[in-house]
Design a protein around this motif. Structure first.
Motif, PDB file in Angstrom:
ATOM      1  N   SER A  44      85.036  78.558  38.034  1.00 37.81           N
ATOM      2  CA  SER A  44      85.375  79.504  36.970  1.00 37.81           C
ATOM      3  C   SER A  44      85.384  78.817  35.608  1.00 37.81           C
ATOM      4  CB  SER A  44      86.753  80.127  37.224  1.00 37.81           C
ATOM      5  OG  SER A  44      86.740  80.892  38.394  1.00 37.81           O
ATOM      6  N   TYR A  45      85.939  77.631  35.580  1.00 37.57           N
ATOM      7  CA  TYR A  45      86.030  76.897  34.309  1.00 37.57           C
ATOM      8  C   TYR A  45      84.639  76.566  33.778  1.00 37.57           C
ATOM      9  CZ  TYR A  45      87.097  73.079  31.057  1.00 37.57           C
ATOM     10  OH  TYR A  45      87.174  72.274  29.955  1.00 37.57           O
ATOM     11  N   MET A  46      83.763  76.112  34.667  1.00 36.67           N
ATOM     12  CA  MET A  46      82.425  75.736  34.220  1.00 36.67           C
ATOM     13  C   MET A  46      81.660  76.975  33.740  1.00 36.67           C
ATOM     14  SD  MET A  46      82.581  72.506  34.407  1.00 36.67           S
ATOM     15  CE  MET A  46      80.912  71.972  33.984  1.00 36.67           C
ATOM     16  N   ILE A  47      81.853  78.103  34.394  1.00 35.55           N
ATOM     17  CA  ILE A  47      81.208  79.338  33.931  1.00 35.55           C
ATOM     18  C   ILE A  47      81.772  79.728  32.563  1.00 35.55           C
ATOM     19  CG2 ILE A  47      80.877  81.807  34.383  1.00 35.55           C
ATOM     20  CD1 ILE A  47      80.928  81.142  37.384  1.00 35.55           C
ATOM     21  N   PHE A  52      87.357  65.670  34.663  1.00 37.02           N
ATOM     22  CA  PHE A  52      86.410  64.552  34.663  1.00 37.02           C
ATOM     23  C   PHE A  52      85.719  64.430  36.013  1.00 37.02           C
ATOM     24  CE2 PHE A  52      89.491  63.359  31.448  1.00 37.02           C
ATOM     25  CZ  PHE A  52      88.723  62.776  30.445  1.00 37.02           C
ATOM     26  N   GLU A  53      84.619  63.712  35.959  1.00 33.91           N
ATOM     27  CA  GLU A  53      83.964  63.311  37.199  1.00 33.91           C
ATOM     28  C   GLU A  53      84.032  61.791  37.236  1.00 33.91           C
ATOM     29  OE1 GLU A  53      80.233  65.234  37.598  1.00 33.91           O
ATOM     30  OE2 GLU A  53      79.571  63.968  39.238  1.00 33.91           O
ATOM     31  N   ILE A  71      90.684  66.765  42.157  1.00 39.13           N
ATOM     32  CA  ILE A  71      90.613  68.219  42.327  1.00 39.13           C
ATOM     33  C   ILE A  71      89.292  68.529  43.006  1.00 39.13           C
ATOM     34  CG2 ILE A  71      89.708  68.485  39.955  1.00 39.13           C
ATOM     35  CD1 ILE A  71      91.045  71.279  39.913  1.00 39.13           C
ATOM     36  N   VAL A 119      77.884  75.583  37.359  1.00 40.79           N
ATOM     37  CA  VAL A 119      77.383  74.565  38.284  1.00 40.79           C
ATOM     38  C   VAL A 119      76.216  75.164  39.039  1.00 40.79           C
ATOM     39  CG1 VAL A 119      77.993  73.063  40.186  1.00 40.79           C
ATOM     40  CG2 VAL A 119      79.731  73.740  38.523  1.00 40.79           C
ATOM     41  N   LEU A 174      85.746  64.713  41.413  1.00 46.45           N
ATOM     42  CA  LEU A 174      86.330  65.362  40.236  1.00 46.45           C
ATOM     43  C   LEU A 174      87.821  65.062  40.160  1.00 46.45           C
ATOM     44  CD1 LEU A 174      84.673  68.897  40.555  1.00 46.45           C
ATOM     45  CD2 LEU A 174      83.890  66.938  39.188  1.00 46.45           C
ATOM     46  N   LEU A 186      81.303  71.258  44.831  1.00 44.13           N
ATOM     47  CA  LEU A 186      82.477  70.834  44.065  1.00 44.13           C
ATOM     48  C   LEU A 186      83.522  70.280  45.018  1.00 44.13           C
ATOM     49  CD1 LEU A 186      82.622  73.902  41.663  1.00 44.13           C
ATOM     50  CD2 LEU A 186      81.845  71.591  41.109  1.00 44.13           C
ATOM     51  N   ARG A 244      91.786  80.603  44.449  1.00 41.05           N
ATOM     52  CA  ARG A 244      90.845  80.811  43.343  1.00 41.05           C
ATOM     53  C   ARG A 244      89.848  79.661  43.272  1.00 41.05           C
ATOM     54  NH1 ARG A 244      93.850  83.939  39.331  1.00 41.05           N
ATOM     55  NH2 ARG A 244      95.661  84.736  40.410  1.00 41.05           N
ATOM     56  N   ARG A 245      88.661  79.955  42.717  1.00 36.34           N
ATOM     57  CA  ARG A 245      87.659  78.903  42.507  1.00 36.34           C
ATOM     58  C   ARG A 245      87.788  78.423  41.066  1.00 36.34           C
ATOM     59  NH1 ARG A 245      84.737  82.462  46.270  1.00 36.34           N
ATOM     60  NH2 ARG A 245      84.202  83.820  44.522  1.00 36.34           N
ATOM     61  N   LEU A 246      88.717  77.541  40.854  1.00 34.63           N
ATOM     62  CA  LEU A 246      89.116  77.221  39.486  1.00 34.63           C
ATOM     63  C   LEU A 246      88.118  76.338  38.740  1.00 34.63           C
ATOM     64  CD1 LEU A 246      92.910  76.748  40.200  1.00 34.63           C
ATOM     65  CD2 LEU A 246      91.874  78.589  38.882  1.00 34.63           C
ATOM     66  N   VAL A 247      87.474  75.412  39.453  1.00 39.96           N
ATOM     67  CA  VAL A 247      86.505  74.547  38.774  1.00 39.96           C
ATOM     68  C   VAL A 247      85.254  75.363  38.442  1.00 39.96           C
ATOM     69  CG1 VAL A 247      85.105  72.463  38.931  1.00 39.96           C
ATOM     70  CG2 VAL A 247      87.410  72.496  39.919  1.00 39.96           C
ATOM     71  N   PHE A 306      93.919  89.819  43.317  1.00 40.20           N
ATOM     72  CA  PHE A 306      93.040  89.688  44.484  1.00 40.20           C
ATOM     73  C   PHE A 306      92.768  91.038  45.158  1.00 40.20           C
ATOM     74  CE2 PHE A 306      92.579  85.103  45.482  1.00 40.20           C
ATOM     75  CZ  PHE A 306      93.443  84.566  44.549  1.00 40.20           C
ATOM     76  N   ILE A 321      88.099  88.049  44.678  1.00 36.66           N
ATOM     77  CA  ILE A 321      88.747  86.802  44.270  1.00 36.66           C
ATOM     78  C   ILE A 321      88.595  86.643  42.755  1.00 36.66           C
ATOM     79  CG2 ILE A 321      88.629  84.280  44.440  1.00 36.66           C
ATOM     80  CD1 ILE A 321      87.880  84.606  47.350  1.00 36.66           C
ATOM     81  N   PRO A 322      89.673  86.358  42.052  1.00 31.39           N
ATOM     82  CA  PRO A 322      89.590  86.214  40.599  1.00 31.39           C
ATOM     83  C   PRO A 322      88.527  85.185  40.193  1.00 31.39           C
ATOM     84  CG  PRO A 322      91.873  86.214  41.302  1.00 31.39           C
ATOM     85  CD  PRO A 322      91.042  86.164  42.548  1.00 31.39           C
ATOM     86  N   ASP A 323      87.865  85.443  39.067  1.00 30.89           N
ATOM     87  CA  ASP A 323      86.811  84.528  38.638  1.00 30.89           C
ATOM     88  C   ASP A 323      87.060  84.017  37.216  1.00 30.89           C
ATOM     89  OD1 ASP A 323      86.099  86.552  36.927  1.00 30.89           O
ATOM     90  OD2 ASP A 323      84.430  87.268  38.157  1.00 30.89           O
ATOM     91  N   HIS A 324      85.974  83.649  36.535  1.00 29.44           N
ATOM     92  CA  HIS A 324      86.125  83.001  35.220  1.00 29.44           C
ATOM     93  C   HIS A 324      86.743  83.925  34.170  1.00 29.44           C
ATOM     94  CE1 HIS A 324      82.306  85.105  35.035  1.00 29.44           C
ATOM     95  NE2 HIS A 324      82.410  85.098  33.726  1.00 29.44           N
ATOM     96  N   PHE A 367      90.702  72.663  30.621  1.00 33.11           N
ATOM     97  CA  PHE A 367      90.837  73.236  31.960  1.00 33.11           C
ATOM     98  C   PHE A 367      92.273  73.689  32.166  1.00 33.11           C
ATOM     99  CE2 PHE A 367      92.067  72.962  36.383  1.00 33.11           C
ATOM    100  CZ  PHE A 367      90.996  73.526  37.058  1.00 33.11           C
ATOM    101  N   TYR A 414      92.004  80.589  29.231  1.00 34.86           N
ATOM    102  CA  TYR A 414      91.590  79.306  28.664  1.00 34.86           C
ATOM    103  C   TYR A 414      91.925  79.215  27.178  1.00 34.86           C
ATOM    104  CZ  TYR A 414      88.967  79.181  33.028  1.00 34.86           C
ATOM    105  OH  TYR A 414      88.621  79.210  34.347  1.00 34.86           O
TER     106      TYR A 414
END
Lengths: 438, 310
Positions: free
Chosen positions: B180-183, A219-220, B214, B189, B200, B194, B175-178, A334, A338-341, A255, A346
């Motif tokens: 990554s999640y949005m992608i 959430f934001e 977060i 984003v 957040l 972030l 890791r860039r978790l937020v 790594f 850096i690991p990504d999406h 998430f 998920y």
């Protein structure tokens, strides 16, 4: 010569390289035997105290002695993980515990906390101390610090890239151990107390409940926000009167921090050439089938490389084998970036590996071309099974006739650990395994 | 008079330094953008010099927090940075990685070293080990219980610092978790950060009343506690034990809130110091904090009185 050796070495300009150690997890005595028989140079286990897997079987000192004896026959070593962050109440027993490990013939402990390291160095100087990944060591100055403290080996943090490992190797002469396969903390090791907060279980003393793999909603905060959010969906009433802006839609995946598993099988030359001294496989909680399969595949790859580095190629059957035991999608952690999406999970997870460990070969009789099998999972006549051993998967066959110990014909293997005699199409040996697709 | 108890506050800007000193802070903990982590703001070199000057005029010590996870890249500028800190007159450096300890000992042995192992600072033997390596203070892990802290203090050969107020870090990943999640969701984003100012937070299905902040910065993803530690009611236990420094983490809080918190703890410390025998906790100190407390974040005892198993 020294200088050449210490630089990353690429194909064609290769100088003699040391064969790295293949280090495997062993959650119990049986897994230890399989890990070693299937090719591990060393195994790491947990004892009754000071380890980070309080849910695992863990070894008694008696079992450790037996494990060490077994390992000796293969020239293999046994390490014990004593990798908790020590609390006051843990301090008193450390010395006695380490003496007992030493007496049991353990070669090294893997420790994160100086409270354990110092006692080990004073009380049992012949027991090697390896610095645990729980220290999150990612730079050469820190590695040098631990070397100066007398440690022969550092297990790097899982965030170290190949380039960073090369720089560490260039600057410090010390054994470097790195994880090359298995599940990973998505946090920097040790820098996670999610379990402590969520469940009052101390993650850094073995109580980790894998909260990073739980599902969360993101959430934001909508309070005080004047401009419109570019990420948020419709406001949601989580609590009355307060604006929460969800960053997901109904049908979206939740998430999570959960990571795919590490697999460096396709990059063995890079790992060897950068000079990693010990290739570590994660998974003290994993099954015998998993440990034997993963160890064996890496054993074959490493050996193939050293037989002929210039013509080394990855064999597709190694990857096939890995996938028969693996239960999560894989990535390279790594090491390169850096690991990504694409490196997080998920989607809902498939729990089971595609193959079951169906039986263990105990004996083979050449005259009758039959084997005595110890049942490990259900199988029956007419099903296809696959035999594999320390040289990999070597043949498939249909289950033909089977008999129990009294010689009565069996149609199916239903009873755990039952001894079954069956016809086999090719010679097999003690320690070979049967697996069956479900 | 009993022994001196320091009141340490993290500050994110020179304005905050001034406000927090006015409110009663006796130690300021600040950080820079490279070696500091999860600090309320990041100080440039000139601001560090100015902060030290401001502090010196008020007899307040300025300390650098350098507890980031250290990589090879970060080593290259480390010696120069330590020399700069020495020149700026920084009183102490808080470290987690041995590379920072080694650099301070080599380039600026006059700077005090404080070991803050974050989640690792869990026992006295390890604290004393770092003491023998040159540290003069340990920052206790936030996950320790009151009993553990009191026992730790009894066996310490160096000073102890305990966080008494504020949020704590639960999780740090590279890791860039937020992002990554949005992608992954197909809604990357596009602009905007972030970082912590974004507001957040995570909610877990079984704990819908808890908001876990977060954020992402260049050091990765950080998840923070949903509650704020507040041990003001039982501060006397820590005072009696002789804890040398009480830390208020002002991270992700408005200046007005931090100021009230500092005043409350300052009142308690001064009352205790004046006459320990007659010291009594006063509800109005806590009320000063409650008035400004975010209604969505509970004030709790953190792990002080929680049984943890493993």
């Amino acid at each position: 010569m020294e200088e050449v050796l210490s630089k990353p070495i690429y194909r064609g300009k290769r100088v003699r390289l040391e064969k790295p150690e293949l280090l495997a997890p062993a959650g119990n005595l049986e897994k230890l035997k399989f890990a070693i028989h299937y090719g591990a140079d060393a195994v790491y286990i947990g004892g009754q105290k000071y380890g980070l897997r309080s849910n695992a079987d863990n070894f008694t000192f008696e079992e450790m002695r037996e494990g060490v004896e077994f390992a000796k026959k293969y020239g293999a070593k046994v390490f014990v993980a004593t990798n908790i962050y020590v609390h006051n109440e843990d301090i008193d027993g450390i010395e006695q515990y380490l003496r007992s490990l030493n007496d049991a013939g353990i070669s090294a402990i893997i420790a994160a906390d100086p409270a354990i390291i110092e006692v080990a160095q004073r009380a049992v100087p012949l027991l090697e101390v390896h610095l645990s990944t729980q220290q999150s060591t990612l730079n050469w100055q820190a590695v040098k610090f631990w070397k100066d403290e007398g440690l022969p080996r550092v297990v790097l943090g899982r965030e170290a890239s190949l380039e960073e490992i090369a720089e560490i190797k260039n600057n410090v002469e010390i054994e470097i151990e790195a994880f090359i396969h298995g599940a990973m903390c998505s946090s920097i090791s040790g820098r996670c107390v999610l379990s402590n907060h969520f469940t009052d279980r101390d993650s850094n003393r073995g109580g980790c409940c894998q909260s990073c793999r739980w599902k969360y909603d993101l959430f934001e905060d909508g309070r005080d926000r004047e401009e419109e959010s570019d990420m948020a969906m419709q406001p949601a009433a989580l609590k009355p009167g307060i604006t929460q802006l969800p960053l997901f839609e109904e049908e979206d995946h939740a998430f999570t921090m959960g990571s795919k598993d590490l697999c460096m099988l396709e990059h063995i030359p890079d790992l060897i050439e950068v000079g990693i001294d010990s290739f570590k496989i994660e998974g003290r909680m994993k099954s015998i089938h998993y440990v034997a399969t993963v160890v064996n595949v890496y054993r074959q790859a490493i050996d193939a490389y050293f037989e002929d580095p210039d013509h080394y190629v990855l064999k597709p059957e190694w990857l096939d084998d890995l996938h028969k035991a693996a239960n999560r999608p894989l990535n390279t952690g790594f090491f390169y970036d850096i690991p990504d999406h694409e490196d997080h999970i998920y989607e809902p997870e498939e729990k089971a590996a595609p193959y079951d460990f169906a039986g263990l070969v105990l004996e083979y009789d050449e005259a009758t071309q039959t084997a005595v099998i110890q049942q490990r999972n259900f199988f029956k006549q007419g099903q296809e099974i696959e035999f594999f051993g320390p040289k990999g998967a070597f043949f498939k066959q249909t289950v033909h006739e089977m008999w129990d110990e009294e010689g009565q014909p069996l149609e199916a293997a239903r009873h755990p650990l039952q001894r079954i005699r069956m016809k086999v199409d090719q010679p097999v040996a003690y320690f070979d395994m049967l697996r069956r697709k479900h | 008079m009993t022994k001196q108890h320091e009141l340490m506050v993290t500050a994110g800007s020179l304005q905050e330094c001034a406000a927090y000193m006015d409110a009663g802070a006796s130690e300021l903990l600040i950080g820079d953008a490279c070696y500091g982590i999860r600090m309320p703001g990041y100080f440039s070199d000139s601001d560090i010099r100015e902060a030290v000057r401001l502090g010196q005029a008020r007899n307040v010590k300025v300390m650098m927090s350098m507890t980031n996870i250290m990589t090879n890249d970060m080593l290259r500028l480390l010696p120069d940075y330590i020399l700069f800190l020495k020149d700026a007159g920084v009183h102490a450096v808080e470290y987690s990685d041995p590379s920072v300890l080694a650099a301070v000992k080599t380039y600026a042995p006059e700077i005090r070293l404080h070991w803050n192992g974050e989640m690792m600072s869990t026992n006295y033997a390890t604290a004393n080990y770092w003491g023998r390596k040159g540290a003069s203070r340990v920052a206790a892990a936030k996950e320790l219980s009151m009993d553990e802290i009191l026992e730790l203090k009894q066996h310490l050969e160096i000073e102890a610092q305990v966080q008494v107020h504020g949020m704590t870090n639960m999780y740090h990943s590279k890791r860039r978790l937020v992002e990554s999640y949005m992608i992954h969701q197909g809604r990357p984003v596009k602009n905007g950060s972030l970082d912590k100012d974004r507001g957040l937070f995570l909610v877990e299905a079984d704990r819908v009343q808890e908001k876990y902040p977060i954020f992402e910065d260049e050091h990765g993803t950080h998840i923070m506690s949903s509650d704020d530690i507040c041990i003001l009611e039982d501060l006397h236990l820590l005072l009696q034990a002789g804890i040398e420094s009480f830390k208020i983490d002002g991270f992700m809080k408005p200046v007005s809130y931090n100021t009230a918190v500092i005043k409350a703890y300052r009142s308690a410390i001064d009352a205790y110091t004046a006459d320990p025998g007659k010291y009594k906790f006063r509800e109005e100190w806590l009320d000063m904090i409650r008035e400004l407390q975010d209604p969505e974040r509970e004030l709790t005892f953190g792990f002080f009185y929680k049984e943890q198993v493993y």
